[in-house]
Design a protein around this motif. Structure first.
Motif, PDB file in Angstrom:
ATOM      1  N   ALA A 148      14.482 -11.275  10.214  1.00  0.00           N
ATOM      2  CA  ALA A 148      13.084 -11.696  10.694  1.00  0.00           C
ATOM      3  C   ALA A 148      11.927 -10.387  10.434  1.00  0.00           C
ATOM      4  O   ALA A 148      10.690 -10.779  10.255  1.00  0.00           O
ATOM      5  N   LEU A 149      12.560  -9.377  10.359  1.00  0.00           N
ATOM      6  CA  LEU A 149      11.366  -8.252  10.025  1.00  0.00           C
ATOM      7  C   LEU A 149      10.924  -8.355   8.469  1.00  0.00           C
ATOM      8  O   LEU A 149       9.892  -8.167   8.245  1.00  0.00           O
ATOM      9  N   ALA A 150      11.966  -8.651   7.636  1.00  0.00           N
ATOM     10  CA  ALA A 150      11.455  -8.839   6.229  1.00  0.00           C
ATOM     11  C   ALA A 150      10.627  -9.935   6.065  1.00  0.00           C
ATOM     12  O   ALA A 150       9.793  -9.817   5.352  1.00  0.00           O
ATOM     13  N   ILE A 151      10.861 -11.066   6.910  1.00  0.00           N
ATOM     14  CA  ILE A 151       9.949 -12.235   6.713  1.00  0.00           C
ATOM     15  C   ILE A 151       8.887 -12.018   7.473  1.00  0.00           C
ATOM     16  O   ILE A 151       7.606 -12.320   6.697  1.00  0.00           O
TER      17      ILE A 151
ATOM     18  N   LYS B 162       7.146  -9.213   7.514  1.00  0.00           N
ATOM     19  CA  LYS B 162       6.607  -8.283   6.673  1.00  0.00           C
ATOM     20  C   LYS B 162       6.022  -9.094   5.447  1.00  0.00           C
ATOM     21  O   LYS B 162       4.591  -9.042   4.984  1.00  0.00           O
ATOM     22  N   ARG B 163       6.642 -10.011   5.000  1.00  0.00           N
ATOM     23  CA  ARG B 163       6.254 -10.841   3.723  1.00  0.00           C
ATOM     24  C   ARG B 163       5.106 -11.492   4.273  1.00  0.00           C
ATOM     25  O   ARG B 163       4.365 -11.899   3.113  1.00  0.00           O
ATOM     26  N   LEU B 164       4.992 -12.241   5.374  1.00  0.00           N
ATOM     27  CA  LEU B 164       3.871 -13.047   5.924  1.00  0.00           C
ATOM     28  C   LEU B 164       2.696 -12.178   6.431  1.00  0.00           C
ATOM     29  O   LEU B 164       1.721 -12.863   6.678  1.00  0.00           O
ATOM     30  N   GLY B 165       2.671 -10.938   6.015  1.00  0.00           N
ATOM     31  CA  GLY B 165       1.757 -10.103   6.532  1.00  0.00           C
ATOM     32  C   GLY B 165       1.586  -9.600   7.840  1.00  0.00           C
ATOM     33  O   GLY B 165       0.246  -9.303   8.232  1.00  0.00           O
ATOM     34  N   LEU B 166       2.273  -9.432   8.672  1.00  0.00           N
ATOM     35  CA  LEU B 166       2.347  -8.794  10.025  1.00  0.00           C
ATOM     36  C   LEU B 166       2.016  -7.430   9.627  1.00  0.00           C
ATOM     37  O   LEU B 166       2.615  -6.496   8.705  1.00  0.00           O
ATOM     38  N   LYS B 167       1.105  -6.610  10.624  1.00  0.00           N
ATOM     39  CA  LYS B 167       0.855  -5.280  10.463  1.00  0.00           C
ATOM     40  C   LYS B 167       2.116  -4.306  10.328  1.00  0.00           C
ATOM     41  O   LYS B 167       3.181  -4.490  11.038  1.00  0.00           O
ATOM     42  N   LEU B 168       1.841  -3.322   9.289  1.00  0.00           N
ATOM     43  CA  LEU B 168       3.180  -2.577   9.102  1.00  0.00           C
ATOM     44  C   LEU B 168       3.435  -1.575  10.351  1.00  0.00           C
ATOM     45  O   LEU B 168       4.671  -1.249  10.590  1.00  0.00           O
ATOM     46  N   ASP B 169       2.663  -1.338  11.168  1.00  0.00           N
ATOM     47  CA  ASP B 169       2.984  -0.319  12.095  1.00  0.00           C
ATOM     48  C   ASP B 169       3.684  -1.053  13.130  1.00  0.00           C
ATOM     49  O   ASP B 169       4.663  -0.483  13.949  1.00  0.00           O
ATOM     50  N   ILE B 170       3.375  -2.255  13.406  1.00  0.00           N
ATOM     51  CA  ILE B 170       4.318  -3.254  14.316  1.00  0.00           C
ATOM     52  C   ILE B 170       5.590  -3.386  13.718  1.00  0.00           C
ATOM     53  O   ILE B 170       6.686  -3.372  14.455  1.00  0.00           O
ATOM     54  N   ILE B 171       5.781  -3.608  12.407  1.00  0.00           N
ATOM     55  CA  ILE B 171       7.280  -3.597  11.716  1.00  0.00           C
ATOM     56  C   ILE B 171       7.800  -2.233  11.799  1.00  0.00           C
ATOM     57  O   ILE B 171       9.087  -2.362  12.236  1.00  0.00           O
TER      58      ILE B 171
ATOM     59  N   GLN C 177       7.540  -0.147  14.130  1.00  0.00           N
ATOM     60  CA  GLN C 177       8.026   0.080  15.712  1.00  0.00           C
ATOM     61  C   GLN C 177       9.223  -0.717  15.738  1.00  0.00           C
ATOM     62  O   GLN C 177      10.144  -0.333  16.876  1.00  0.00           O
ATOM     63  N   ALA C 178       9.133  -1.992  15.267  1.00  0.00           N
ATOM     64  CA  ALA C 178      10.353  -2.697  15.671  1.00  0.00           C
ATOM     65  C   ALA C 178      11.529  -2.355  15.098  1.00  0.00           C
ATOM     66  O   ALA C 178      12.523  -2.444  15.426  1.00  0.00           O
TER      67      ALA C 178
END
Length: 811
Positions: A513-516, A518-527, A529-530
């Motif tokens: 889920a996190l890799a997907i 990130k690939r889709l452009g979700l903010k890196l700080d949220i990634i 933190q997760a």
């Protein structure tokens, strides 16, 4: 649609089975199948294809599909169903005393002719036993066909030749029509100045003249109407009215005579009601088999091996979803990626995990659809022959059943459908395959996980196999507490954001889920933190372990590929050595031919010398010296003949196809019908028994043994590893075929074959009644130099082949 077969089922089972077929898109596959039918009734039955209710029916359909495919391929242009019509309703009406029309009766005649043509093409019990069995009760009623075709013309018109009375009435009608036509032509000239139109018209089936309204009183006759403008009056002249009455009377007589003939022919059809009904049923079965064969061939299908009992495993290698193949080939869709599935018979539950869009749902749909195809007698689009257990029911909960009108959430929809599945299994306990998509989803994760575990444990006791997709990590641990459970995962390429459709067994999947995200452009700080939260909860460590397992599996796969490449190179070396050996064999044969020619020349020369000596001894001047010289010459010829004979005996003997030989084990003569490429084995025909034996087990009828064939031995370094049948390679040199022999005959052949050998030997005995297999294994268990025995791998024959490990194994 009535796909459930003739067997009566309870309401729960019937409803949930119908629902499963819709979820697996079985009706769409049947629609595709119907496009390969030949007749409208065949198309209709294909669209509503019934699922067999028992194992024997499925096997019968599969045999029909395979045989009809061979027949269709062997006939130029394929089997032809032209002229076959749907006659059931006509036959039933005639059976009840009704009268069929000429066209309907002609359809029956055409169907009989087509059935007779098909029977000629299929009537060969030695080649097509299954299809021939369908034709045994087929009656084409040639006399009925002859009468109908004699009495009816194209379009269903009753022919004049059908009745002399009918022919006479029609001849009289034709004369009256000509007479009336001549009269009307004369009246056209007579009333030419009063006509609105010089052409003859027709009203109410009677000929009329188009008279101007102002002159209508000048023409006597019967008025049949006026034009819309009122300017034209249509009058049948008085002169032709009597002729019209006579023609009308003749028409009634002709109709009565035609009706009488149609009634007679309809009665004949009714008298043959059972034969005609059976004929239509048999033709429909053959057409359905042909439709299945042509559709399967279009898919590139392989014949599945069905297991009647629950001990059969599921093996699908390189399976391509048939509906996706249709989109790809017919509608220019995307390329279909193959998937491979192998589920041992000991497993009861398989939990498939992995990311969304990873192909989990496609995987379970593919398994369900493959099961239904095999059950219906269709071939399955796989790279190799698949194997499947026969399941009476396939039950599925796939997709979202939420409904605003029924106040159903996603979770409620799943629970309702699963409840119907459990009710069906409780109502009618059967051998069933259950497919669950996202089991326990749509509610609180902890409660959903607990519910899913309880449900899968229950289904493990009730169903033959349950395959479920899930995201719950707790379900991944079930395999460690219950041997009936197994994990599988779908591989996903997080770089390309696309599934690879590879199923990894024994390894739980990661959600990615996190890799997907990130690939889709979700903010890196949220990634970030997760990831931190995941690390604190231990989930990151679990993902690392899973990732390590995947890497280890990849390394093992690479090693297996390297081993396969080494085997391929070894086989190439073997083929090269065989090629050199064949060249030497051809050279030896040439030398033998030269030696035989030399021997023949020597014999002829010796015969000439002997004749000369006899002539000298018989001459009048022969004395003692002449006799002495003749004796010396004879002794010289004898020594030369012995030398040639010795040289000939030193030549080795090589069997050829067609030679008569002697089987050492049985002490009987046989005929060579085939020889393996490496000339190490021969197939012989001894009476009606056909068997494959090593070349060392035969000799010529005059007692000459064949020269042994050079063999290539590939040595390994680990004896224990070689005891594993999965690491051994079966070739024609270590395989003996004893199918068709009695137990004691097979024992003699095997004992002669394995004497002095080492390693493993594959014995092909077939399945049949199992008597030959049981007898051989009881004997082998007491042979001192046999270490152990067991079934071969599925690719090497499975239960139809026994592997013998010999104690004197040399590597």
């Amino acid at each position: 649609m009535t796909p459930l077969g003739p067997a009566a089922r309870g309401d729960y089972a019937s409803n949930v089975l119908q629902e499963t077929l819709e979820l697996l898109e079985w009706p769409l596959l049947c629609e595709h199948l119907s496009s390969f039918a030949c007749t409208p009734q065949g198309e209709r039955v294909c669209r509503n294809l019934e699922l067999p209710a028992d194992f024997s029916t499925s096997q019968q359909r599969l045999l029909e599909t395979l045989e009809i495919d061979l027949i269709d391929s062997s006939i130029e242009g394929g089997l032809n169903f032209d002229g076959v019509h749907e006659i059931r309703k006509t036959v039933e009406r005639c059976h009840k005393g009704g009268v069929a029309s000429g066209e309907e009766l002609l359809f029956i005649a055409h169907t009989l002719a087509s059935a007779r043509r098909l029977r000629r093409q299929l009537d060969d019990p030695s080649l097509w036993p299954t299809i021939f069995a369908l034709l045994e009760k087929l009656s084409t009623l040639p006399n009925l066909e002859k009468q109908l075709k004699y009495g009816l013309e194209e379009g269903g018109r009753v022919a004049d030749r059908a009745s002399s009375s009918l022919a006479g009435l029609r001849a009289r009608r034709k004369l009256l029509q000509e007479e009336r036509k001549s009269c009307l032509q004369a009246l056209l000239k007579l009333y030419g100045g009063r006509l609105q139109d010089s052409l003859l018209a027709e009203r109410n089936g009677r000929p009329v003249l188009s008279i101007r309204a102002s002159a209508s009183s000048e023409v006597s006759g019967l008025v049949h109407g006026r034009s819309s403008s009122g300017h034209t009056v249509f009058i049948e002249p008085q002169e032709v009215i009597p002729l019209g009455h006579r023609l009308a009377d003749l028409e009634l007589q002709i109709v009565d005579e035609e009706r009488r003939l149609l009634t007679i022919w309809s009665q004949l059809v009714g008298e043959n009601y059972f034969e005609l009904s059976r004929l239509e049923e048999i033709l429909l079965k053959i057409e359905l088999a042909l439709s299945r064969a042509r559709y399967s061939k279009w898919l590139g299908g392989k014949s599945p091996k069905l297991y009647e009992h629950e001990d059969g495993q599921i093996t699908l290698k390189g399976f391509r979803h048939p509906l996706l193949m249709w989109q790809n080939l017919k509608e220019q869709g995307i390329e279909v990626m193959p998937i491979s599935i192998e589920v041992p018979s000991s497993l009861k539950v398989v939990a498939i995990t992995g990311p969304n869009t990873g192909g989990k749902t496609v995987t379970i749909k593919s398994i369900g659809l493959a099961m239904l195809m095999a059950k219906s007698g269709l071939l399955i689009p796989c790279e190799t022959s698949p194997s499947l257990p026969w399941c009476e029911m396939v039950l599925a909960d796939i997709g979202d059943e939420q409904s605003i009108q029924q106040n159903l959430s996603t979770f409620s929809g799943h629970i309702n459908r699963i409840s119907r599945i459990l009710d069906a299994l409780n109502e009618q306990p059967v051998n069933a395959l259950v497919l669950l998509d996202e089991v326990g989803a749509g509610t609180d994760p902890s409660e959903g996980s607990a519910l899913a575990r309880a449900l899968l444990s229950t289904l493990a006791d009730m169903a033959r196999l349950t395959i479920a997709t899930t995201h719950f990590g707790e379900l991944k641990a079930l395999k460690y507490s219950d041997s009936r459970f197994e994990n599988a995962s779908v591989a996903f390429d997080s770089e390309t954001m696309s599934p690879t459709y590879q199923l990894l067994w024994g390894i739980p999947g990661r959600s990615n889920a996190l890799a997907i995200a990130k690939r889709l452009g979700l903010k890196l700080d949220i990634i970030d933190q997760a990831q931190e939260l995941l690390r604190l909860s231990g989930g990151l460590q679990v993902n690392k372990i899973i990732s390590g397992l995947e890497e280890q599996r990849n390394r093992q796969q690479a090693a297996a590929e390297d081993a396969a490449a080494l085997l391929a190179r070894t086989e190439l070396l073997h083929e090269e050595l065989l090629s050199h050996w064949k060249q030497q064999s051809d050279r030896s044969a040439e030398i033998q031919q030269q030696a035989r020619q030399e021997l023949a020349n020597s014999i002829r020369e010796g015969q000439r010398e002997v004749r000369k000596l006899i002539s000298r001894l018989r001459a009048d001047g022969a004395d003692g010296e002449t006799a002495r010289q003749a004796g010396q010459k004879l002794r010289q010829l004898e020594l030369e003949a012995r030398s040639i004979s010795q040289r000939r005996n030193q030549q080795w003997w090589r069997p050829e196809v067609g030679d008569r030989i002697k089987l050492l084990a049985l002490g009987k003569s046989a005929q060579v019908v085939a020889i393996s490429d490496d000339r190490t084995q021969v197939t012989v025909l001894c009476g009606v028994l056909r068997s494959t034996v090593p070349i060392e087990a035969i000799e010529s009828l005059d007692g000459v043994r064949p020269t042994p064939t050079p063999q290539v031995l590939v040595k390994g370094g680990n004896r224990k590893a070689s005891l594993n049948s999965s690491l051994l390679v079966r070739t024609s040199r270590n395989t003996v075929d004893v199918r068709g022999l009695r137990v004691h005959e097979a024992e003699a052949v095997i004992e002669e074959y394995i004497r002095g050998l080492s390693g493993c030997v594959w014995v092909i005995h077939g399945i049949g009644t199992g008597r030959l297999k049981r007898g051989l294994r009881q004997w082998l268990a007491n042979v001192p130099y046999v270490e152990r025995i067991g079934d071969a791998e599925p690719v090497d024959g499975g239960s139809g082949c026994t592997v013998i490990w010999l104690k004197s194994l040399t590597i």
